[in-house]
Design a protein around this motif. Sequence first.
Motif, PDB file in Angstrom:
ATOM      1  N   VAL A  60       0.850  -1.192   0.000  1.00  0.00           N
ATOM      2  CA  VAL A  60       0.000   0.000   0.000  1.00  0.00           C
ATOM      3  C   VAL A  60       0.884   1.240   0.000  1.00  0.00           C
ATOM      4  O   VAL A  60       1.897   1.286   0.707  1.00  0.00           O
ATOM      5  CB  VAL A  60      -0.945   0.009   1.219  1.00  0.00           C
ATOM      6  N   GLN A  61       0.502   2.216  -0.796  1.00  0.00           N
ATOM      7  CA  GLN A  61       1.188   3.513  -0.805  1.00  0.00           C
ATOM      8  C   GLN A  61       0.215   4.607  -0.423  1.00  0.00           C
ATOM      9  O   GLN A  61      -0.922   4.658  -0.915  1.00  0.00           O
ATOM     10  CB  GLN A  61       1.779   3.833  -2.177  1.00  0.00           C
ATOM     11  N   LEU A  62       0.651   5.485   0.452  1.00  0.00           N
ATOM     12  CA  LEU A  62      -0.070   6.710   0.805  1.00  0.00           C
ATOM     13  C   LEU A  62       0.889   7.874   0.646  1.00  0.00           C
ATOM     14  O   LEU A  62       2.108   7.704   0.786  1.00  0.00           O
ATOM     15  CB  LEU A  62      -0.589   6.652   2.243  1.00  0.00           C
ATOM     16  N   SER A  63       0.380   9.048   0.355  1.00  0.00           N
ATOM     17  CA  SER A  63       1.284  10.181   0.142  1.00  0.00           C
ATOM     18  C   SER A  63       0.589  11.493   0.450  1.00  0.00           C
ATOM     19  O   SER A  63      -0.646  11.599   0.362  1.00  0.00           O
ATOM     20  CB  SER A  63       1.780  10.185  -1.310  1.00  0.00           C
ATOM     21  N   ASP A  64       1.394  12.482   0.834  1.00  0.00           N
ATOM     22  CA  ASP A  64       0.925  13.860   1.016  1.00  0.00           C
ATOM     23  C   ASP A  64      -0.273  13.919   1.960  1.00  0.00           C
ATOM     24  O   ASP A  64      -1.357  14.359   1.600  1.00  0.00           O
ATOM     25  CB  ASP A  64       0.587  14.472  -0.345  1.00  0.00           C
ATOM     26  N   LEU A  65      -0.024  13.487   3.202  1.00  0.00           N
ATOM     27  CA  LEU A  65      -1.079  13.509   4.214  1.00  0.00           C
ATOM     28  C   LEU A  65      -1.400  14.931   4.644  1.00  0.00           C
ATOM     29  O   LEU A  65      -2.557  15.285   4.858  1.00  0.00           O
ATOM     30  CB  LEU A  65      -0.649  12.683   5.431  1.00  0.00           C
ATOM     31  N   HIS A  66      -0.381  15.734   4.870  1.00  0.00           N
ATOM     32  CA  HIS A  66      -0.527  17.148   5.236  1.00  0.00           C
ATOM     33  C   HIS A  66      -1.396  17.333   6.479  1.00  0.00           C
ATOM     34  O   HIS A  66      -2.326  18.139   6.493  1.00  0.00           O
ATOM     35  CB  HIS A  66      -1.111  17.948   4.065  1.00  0.00           C
ATOM     36  N   PHE A  67      -1.084  16.577   7.546  1.00  0.00           N
ATOM     37  CA  PHE A  67      -1.796  16.801   8.806  1.00  0.00           C
ATOM     38  C   PHE A  67      -1.552  18.242   9.251  1.00  0.00           C
ATOM     39  O   PHE A  67      -0.414  18.717   9.278  1.00  0.00           O
ATOM     40  CB  PHE A  67      -1.282  15.845   9.879  1.00  0.00           C
ATOM     41  N   SER A  68      -2.626  18.924   9.598  1.00  0.00           N
ATOM     42  CA  SER A  68      -2.533  20.359   9.885  1.00  0.00           C
ATOM     43  C   SER A  68      -3.389  20.715  11.093  1.00  0.00           C
ATOM     44  O   SER A  68      -4.504  20.187  11.254  1.00  0.00           O
ATOM     45  CB  SER A  68      -2.999  21.163   8.657  1.00  0.00           C
ATOM     46  N   VAL A  69      -2.892  21.624  11.915  1.00  0.00           N
ATOM     47  CA  VAL A  69      -3.686  22.112  13.044  1.00  0.00           C
ATOM     48  C   VAL A  69      -4.878  22.926  12.563  1.00  0.00           C
ATOM     49  O   VAL A  69      -5.851  23.106  13.302  1.00  0.00           O
ATOM     50  CB  VAL A  69      -2.814  22.962  13.993  1.00  0.00           C
ATOM     51  N   HIS A  70      -4.820  23.411  11.330  1.00  0.00           N
ATOM     52  CA  HIS A  70      -5.917  24.202  10.777  1.00  0.00           C
ATOM     53  C   HIS A  70      -6.934  23.341  10.025  1.00  0.00           C
ATOM     54  O   HIS A  70      -8.002  23.836   9.665  1.00  0.00           O
ATOM     55  CB  HIS A  70      -5.359  25.274   9.829  1.00  0.00           C
TER      56      HIS A  70
END
Length: 742
Positions: A60-70
């Motif tokens: 499995v590949q995942l990419s560019d999650l960009h977890f953000s406080v906003h």
Amino acid sequence: MEFIGDDDELRSKTVSHRRRISFTILLLLISFSTMVSGSIDESGRRVIEARTGQDLIWVVQLSDLHFSVHHPERAIDFRNIVGPALSLINPSLVLITGDLTDGKSKDMLTMKLNEDEWLEYESVMQDVVKRSGLNKSIFYDLRGNHDNFGVPAVGSSTDFFSKYSINGQMGRKGNVNAITVETSERKHLFVGVDTTMHIGLRGPTNLFGHPTDELLSSLDSHLSQWDNQSAKPVAKISFGHFPLSFTALSRSQKSLKDVFLKHSISAYLCGHLHTKFGKNLKRHHHSGGISLSDNDLFQLNMRQSSAESNSNCSFGALLAADFWEWEMGDWRKNRALRIMAIDRGHVSYVDLDFKSKSQKTIILPTFPLDSRFMSTSFARHKYECQHMISSSYDTIRAIVFSHSLVVEVVARVYDSSPGFDNLVMEAPMRKQGGDTSSGATFFSVPWNYRAFEDPLPDRFWLQIEVTDIRGRLTLSEMRPFSINGLSSKVSWTWNEFRVMGCQYAALYYPILWSALYMLLLVFLVPKCMIIVFKKQYTLKKFIAKKGPITLVLWILQDLCRMPVVWFGYTAYLFYLIFFPWFSGEVFTDSGNRTYMTIMGWVVSSSGADKKHEYIGQPDVMVLVIPHVIFVVIPSVVVVCCLVAEREMYKDHIRTISGKKEDDHVHDWGRKKRSQRRSLLFSNRRLFRKSLLVASLALYWKHFKNCWAIARAYEMNVVHYPGYSLVVPLLLLYVIWKSHKVP
């Protein structure tokens, strides 16, 4: 005495019993760890044994999650969706290819790491690992450029990746990490490569991958670790964050592409670009008899024109090296997840969209391969040399992942050529082997593959239909296939081409110097014609001898006759070439300022000699090129138009007031020109007003750029006076001069 003896005997038995229990628990833990995490061989290579019962694995590949406080929904959805999805899919590896956190302010302008986002990432990944039932050791996460914003050095206080990522916690400290997944028939080597810059700048000038010669050497070594040491064939996959179009060359002008072609990897998996540019962010690379160090500026099509067919079927004959680059969509907005399978050496994948629908049943056809995205040289060679007469070609195969019991799987082949019935084959597929995992099942059906040999690579199309116990039907995407090993053509859209087909690291200086030389010629050539060659071009000469060259030379020489404007622009161009543009803070909470030139940011190295070096080339192009192309050049065009309009208006005023100098011109000619000018300059100089509107648009564009840079690097006007003020002041001066027409 007898009581005391019994107590000692009881105590001794209790201690012995506890020791046996502890030893048993320890053995169980060791056994469980070995079962799920694989082993490390005598050479230090990590090896996982795949227990699918087939020459088949999937990851499995995942990419560019960009977890953000906003944007907390990104992490919430990841926790709720990915854990159960991984439990269903049960992959051999989970690859997370960068941009784990966002590192941006709410207005998207300030870019530096936020520790709260990394704490959230750590917590979410712990929960995902727990809910998936997978071992943490099969998760591999990589840095993306967002994970490197403002990090002065690996291991520094702001290097949160090393502290909170899975790779960091598992002790994977290097920029290159390899893991081998082994079946009874084949080894599958996965090599992750981190090409983020070794000194992480704040965004936006942190956009490209920067492989070093040391990193490329390490990558070469890891990819060759099984060469001449394995009796089994080896399939090689590499994964990283940056597409090759956004990856610079090393100091010795070598690239990742050189290494990948050398080792004939099957595919390079990456992220970075997101789905907003298109869904066909894929690119085929091959050597084609060209030097591997030949780095083209452009690739116009997704697939490069194939080299001549290699019909050398002798043992050990070398194939033309090629590999696929597959960028995948982002989790940030599109909730994308990819499953990639390697079935008897054949690589295929399916991209899933968890944003638009839930995935109750997932279908991944593993053979025949999609003719749009298969390795052409390998497939063509097998066909021409008749090496495909093996079990890998005898069946149509697919993996089905389903929450419910699958009761029927049907393979259908369609003929797209005119004059034929659409459906040419329909056959039920049978389950192969036992349950490979809780939700994954392997299906196949025998077929006469020779009946589908055809010179057209997209004549026949495959589709798989799955019915579960609840009566729900799921159809796979129709995909063309070619038994002959021929490739179908897929064209990029303009957006896809401009992010995948352009080699920006190689294009930066040609674009920059072309623009700067053109601007210098605009100002220096007319001046030389006046001073050196004594050639004068005026409005009067243009009227007498109309032509585009005369028009341009007249306008540019009129511009040269305005000393403030000419010297201002000429000095500004030399300033842009030789001097710093501005100074700013490029590291997270460092308080130290550095300055940027067209060659990059000048920073001090961490060594004892504190040597200065340029960092962020070609990353600075995101600031340099827009300023030159979309601010400086348009401002010169507007200034030229204002100068021309001013001179023509002066001539118009002289004409209508009877003060025209060329009185020898016939009255009828002067009257005709006067009528045309009256129309042009009626309604209070309408043309000039349109130029003022263009000037205001230019001011607004430049102000937005200045504001974004000020927020990104914590600057004010004092830190970039030349960049922010010269163009607006020169434009304002020309507007003022054009207004002061008698």
